[in-house]
Scaffold this active site. Structure first.
Site, PDB file in Angstrom:
ATOM      1  N   THR A 185      46.929 -96.629 -33.040  1.00  0.00           N
ATOM      2  CA  THR A 185      47.442 -95.918 -34.213  1.00  0.00           C
ATOM      3  C   THR A 185      47.055 -94.465 -34.054  1.00  0.00           C
ATOM      4  O   THR A 185      45.979 -94.149 -33.551  1.00  0.00           O
ATOM      5  CB  THR A 185      46.817 -96.424 -35.524  1.00  0.00           C
ATOM      6  OG1 THR A 185      45.415 -96.197 -35.460  1.00  0.00           O
ATOM      7  CG2 THR A 185      47.089 -97.886 -35.730  1.00  0.00           C
ATOM      8  N   GLU A 330      49.200-101.828 -37.362  1.00  0.00           N
ATOM      9  CA  GLU A 330      48.250-102.938 -37.528  1.00  0.00           C
ATOM     10  C   GLU A 330      48.924-104.225 -37.992  1.00  0.00           C
ATOM     11  O   GLU A 330      48.310-105.287 -38.011  1.00  0.00           O
ATOM     12  CB  GLU A 330      47.181-102.564 -38.576  1.00  0.00           C
ATOM     13  CG  GLU A 330      46.197-101.512 -38.128  1.00  0.00           C
ATOM     14  CD  GLU A 330      46.669-100.098 -38.433  1.00  0.00           C
ATOM     15  OE1 GLU A 330      47.902 -99.879 -38.525  1.00  0.00           O
ATOM     16  OE2 GLU A 330      45.817 -99.201 -38.546  1.00  0.00           O
ATOM     17  N   LYS A 439      43.889 -86.745 -57.582  1.00  0.00           N
ATOM     18  CA  LYS A 439      43.079 -87.291 -58.673  1.00  0.00           C
ATOM     19  C   LYS A 439      42.919 -86.227 -59.747  1.00  0.00           C
ATOM     20  O   LYS A 439      42.107 -85.319 -59.618  1.00  0.00           O
ATOM     21  CB  LYS A 439      41.737 -87.787 -58.140  1.00  0.00           C
ATOM     22  CG  LYS A 439      41.979 -88.947 -57.180  1.00  0.00           C
ATOM     23  CD  LYS A 439      40.742 -89.667 -56.750  1.00  0.00           C
ATOM     24  CE  LYS A 439      41.162 -90.919 -55.990  1.00  0.00           C
ATOM     25  NZ  LYS A 439      40.415 -91.225 -54.805  1.00  0.00           N
ATOM     26  N   TRP A 444      45.522 -90.940 -61.303  1.00  0.00           N
ATOM     27  CA  TRP A 444      46.111 -90.662 -59.992  1.00  0.00           C
ATOM     28  C   TRP A 444      47.551 -90.160 -60.121  1.00  0.00           C
ATOM     29  O   TRP A 444      48.346 -90.717 -60.888  1.00  0.00           O
ATOM     30  CB  TRP A 444      46.117 -91.955 -59.151  1.00  0.00           C
ATOM     31  CG  TRP A 444      44.761 -92.389 -58.704  1.00  0.00           C
ATOM     32  CD1 TRP A 444      43.564 -91.846 -59.050  1.00  0.00           C
ATOM     33  CD2 TRP A 444      44.462 -93.489 -57.820  1.00  0.00           C
ATOM     34  NE1 TRP A 444      42.533 -92.526 -58.436  1.00  0.00           N
ATOM     35  CE2 TRP A 444      43.056 -93.530 -57.688  1.00  0.00           C
ATOM     36  CE3 TRP A 444      45.233 -94.419 -57.142  1.00  0.00           C
ATOM     37  CZ2 TRP A 444      42.412 -94.484 -56.889  1.00  0.00           C
ATOM     38  CZ3 TRP A 444      44.600 -95.361 -56.358  1.00  0.00           C
ATOM     39  CH2 TRP A 444      43.203 -95.392 -56.223  1.00  0.00           C
TER      40      TRP A 444
END
Ligand code: AMP
Length: 541
Positions: A185, A330, A439, A444
Site C-alpha cells: 500500500t 488490504e 474536528k 466531525w
C-alpha cells in the site's frame, strides 16, 4: 462429524485451467507497448503460463519466492501472474508511479528475486537493479527485435526465453493457504506496507466480485480493466474474468480518453472499471467529439469517491450503469459495491443519484461495522459516522513483516482508516479518512462531502478540503480550489453555490485558489502536503 465431500484446494491455477478448458477461444486482447494490438486466448495464456512456471522452476526459483512485475495491463502480464503462481511463487506487483527510491525500498523489503518488466520501465529497472541485491533475473516482456541495449546482467527477452520451454509442466500445488500475490500500500505517511494474498483469498475474492449484486459479469461480457494490475490487483479482474470466461481487453499504457474510447468501440466492451480521473478524461473526450457508447453497459468507479456529475452523465447521457465501489489493497481489494437492492426499486432521478453517491453494500465475504474511538459499535442509521472496520476471507490479517499491527484487533477486525456511515439497508458511505476528518467543536465534518460539492461548481476543476486550526472550534474547513482552464471563479460564488446544500456549520471558512493540488502515486489527494503548504495559513476573523 466431518462432511463427506472432496478436498479441492482453492488455488489460482485452477482458474486458468478452467478458462482454458471451458472458454478456450475467449480472447484476451492487449494494446502492446510496442504498438500493435495482440490477440491471445485463455488457452494461449495457460500454455504460456505453464512455460513460465517450467522455466522459473528449472532456473532454481522456489515456492514462496517473490517475483516482481513492473508492467501495464496486458495478456503478457496476466500469463506472468499465472506462471509465477503456478510455480508456487508470489507475484509482486510494483507501482511504477512511485518514486524509484520507494520502489527499491519495497523490492528490498519483499526481497524480490526476479522481475518481469515492460519495455516502458526498462530505464527504471536499470536505475533500481543495483540497489536490490536479491534480484537474480530480469525478464523484459518483448521479443528479440525490440530488445533494448542494456548494461544489466541476467537479462532476457521474454519471447526468446519462452522458446526454451515446452510447457510440459505440472502446476506446483502449494496449497490454498500459501501466498501467491503481494502488493504494497502506498500510504501518504510512513513506509509502504506489504499485503500478502493467498491462493484461497484470491479465489474467494474472484467469486465474490463476479456475483450478480457485485460486478455482475459473465462469459458474454467484454471487460476492459483500466484499473491497473499493479494497483490492488486490477480490482480482482485478472482472476474474475478467466473464472467466468469473460473476454478481456487490456489497455497497456494508454489511458487517455481517446485511447480508452477506441478500445471500448472496436472491441465492443460491455463492462469496464477505473478510477474517477480516467472517466473524467473519457467523458471529456466524448463531449468534445460527440461520440457515444453504444456497447458499454456498466462501469465500476472506485479508488476515490465518484463525483455525482460523473454518475449523472454516464447514466443519463450515455445510458451506462454506474457501480460506485469502495475497497482497499488490504481487501484484495473489493469491500462494497453500490448496486440496487429491491428496497430501491422504482427510484429514479435525484433520489437514485443520492444512493449512487454511497459506496454501497458489502458482498458475502465482507463483514463491516462502524465504531467510535473506544470501539463501541455505532448504529446503522445512515447518519452516525465512525471508524469503518472490516473482516473476511479476502481481508489481510496482518502486514508482511509485521508493520501496522495496531490496525488489527483480537477479533480480526481491520481498521480501514476510513470514516463512514451505514444505512438500514447496509449501504455504506465514506465520509472521510480518519486522519482527514475535520474536528470542529467536537463534531466531525466530512472533507469528502465538501470536496464533492465544490467540484459540482461549473468553474471548479478540482477541490480539496483540509482542517486549519481555529481558536474556538479547534479546526475549521479550508476549501482549496483549482479553477477550470480559462475560468476564474470567485470565492463568494463558490460559497454561494455550496450554501443550503450542507448544514451551515459545515460551510468552509475560506477558499484558497491554487494552480495544482498534489497527488499521491495512486491518484489520491496528498493532504499531508497540502497541510504543510497551508501550515502558516490563518483564518480571517
Ligand atoms: P488503496 O489501497 O490504494 O486502493 O486505497 C484505499 C483507500 O482508497 C480507501 O481506504 C479509501 O480511503 C479510498 N477509496 C477507495 N475507494 C473509494 C471510494 N469509492 N470512495 C472514497 N474513497 C475510496
Amino acid at each position: 462429524m466431518l462432511g463427506l465431500m472432496q478436498e479441492w484446494p482453492l488455488v489460482c491455477h485452477k482458474i486458468i485451467d478452467f478458462a482454458a478448458r471451458q472458454h478456450p477461444h475467449r480472447e484476451v486482447v492487449s494494446r502492446s507497448v510496442e504498438g500493435p494490438i495482440v490477440r491471445m486466448t485463455y488457452a494461449d495464456i495457460r500454455g504460456r503460463a505453464l512455460k513460465i512456471a517450467q522455466l522459473l522452476d528449472r532456473e532454481g526459483f522456489e515456492p514462496g519466492d517473490r517475483i516482481a512485475t513492473l508492467a501495464w495491463n496486458s495478456g503478457n502480464h496476466l500469463e506472468a501472474w499465472f506462471g509465477i503462481m503456478g510455480m508456487g511463487g508470489v507475484y509482486h506487483t510494483l507501482n511504477p508511479r512511485l518514486f524509484p527510491e520507494q520502489i527499491a525500498w519495497i523490492m528490498n523489503h519483499a526481497a524480490d528475486r526476479a522481475i518481469f518488466v515492460d519495455l516502458t520501465f526498462m530505464p527504471l529497472v536499470e536505475k533500481l537493479a543495483a540497489h536490490v541485491p536479491s534480484l537474480r533475473k530480469v525478464i523484459v516482456m518483448t521479443d528479440a527485435a525490440h530488445m533494448p541495449e542494456t548494461a544489466l546482467e541476467n537479462v532476457v527477452a521474454y519471447e526468446e526465453w519462452l522458446k526454451g520451454a515446452d510447457g510440459d509442466f505440472v502446476w506446483n500445488d502449494v496449497g490454498e493457504d500459501a501466498a501467491c500475490g503481494m502488493c504494497y500500500t502506498s500510504g501518504t505517511t510512513g513506509d509502504p506496507k506489504g499485503v500478502l494474498y493467498s491462493h484461497r483469498s484470491n479465489v474467494i475474492h474472484a467469486m465474490m466480485a463476479a456475483m450478480p449484486d457485485a460486478m455482475g459479469i459473465g462469459s458474454k461480457d467484454v471487460v476492459l480493466p483500466v484499473v491497473p494490475m499493479f494497483h490492488a490487483n486490477a480490482w480482482g479482474l485478472g482472476q474474475t474474468c478467466p473464472m467466468i470466461g469473460a473476454k478481456m481487453v487490456m489497455p497497456g499504457g494508454k489511458m487517455d480518453g481517446e485511447s480508452i474510447y477506441e478500445l471500448l468501440d472496436t472491441e465492443k466492451v460491455t463492462f469496464s472499471a477505473a478510477v474517477p480521473t480516467v472517466w473524467l478524461m473519457l467523458l471529456h473526450y466524448l463531449e468534445t467529439t460527440g461520440k457515444m457508447l453504444p456497447h458499454l453497459n456498466k462501469v465500476v468507479i472506485g479508488g476515490a469517491a465518484c463525483p455525482r456529475a460523473i454518475t449523472e452523465k454516464f447514466e443519463k447521457v450515455y445510458g451506462v450503469e454506474v457501480i460506485h465501489a469502495w475497497g482497499m489493497t488490504e481487501m484484495s481489494p473489493l469491500g462494497s459495491l453500490c448496486t440496487m437492492k429491491p428496497e430501491h426499486a422504482g427510484k429514479s432521478g435525484d433520489a437514485l443519484l443520492d444512493i449512487k453517491q454511497k459506496q454501497g453494500s458489502a458482498p458475502f465475504g465482507v463483514e463491516m461495522k462502524i465504531t467510535d474511538d473506544d470501539n463501541n459499535e455505532l448504529p446503522w442509521d445512515g447518519k452516525t459516522f465512525g471508524r469503518l472496520k472490516v473482516r473476511g476471507p479476502a481481508v489481510a490479517s496482518s502486514y508482511y513483516g509485521g508493520a501496522g499491527s495496531e490496525q488489527f484487533d483480537d477479533e480480526s477486525w481491520f481498521d480501514t482508516g476510513d470514516v463512514a456511515h451505514i444505512d438500514e439497508f447496509g449501504y455504506m458511505q465514506i465520509t472521510d479518512r480518519s486522519k482527514d476528518v475535520i474536528k470542529s467543536g467536537g463534531e466531525w465534518i466530512s472533507s469528502i462531502d465538501l470536496e464533492n460539492l465544490a467540484v459540482g461548481h461549473p468553474e471548479v476543476a478540482e477541490a480539496a478540503v483540509i482542517g486549519v486550526p481555529h481558536p474556538k472550534w479547534s479546526e475549521r474547513p479550508l476549501l482549496i480550489v483549482v479553477a477550470k482552464e480559462g475560468c476564474s471563479p470567485k470565492k463568494d460564488d463558490i460559497l454561494a453555490f455550496m450554501k443550503g446544500k450542507i448544514v451551515d456549520w459545515w460551510m468552509p471558512d475560506d477558499v484558497a485558489f491554487v494552480d495544482e493540488i498534489p497527488h499521491t502515486a495512486t491518484g489520491k489527494i496528498k493532504k499531508t502536503t497540502l497541510r504543510e503548504q497551508f501550515a502558516e495559513y490563518k483564518l480571517a476573523g
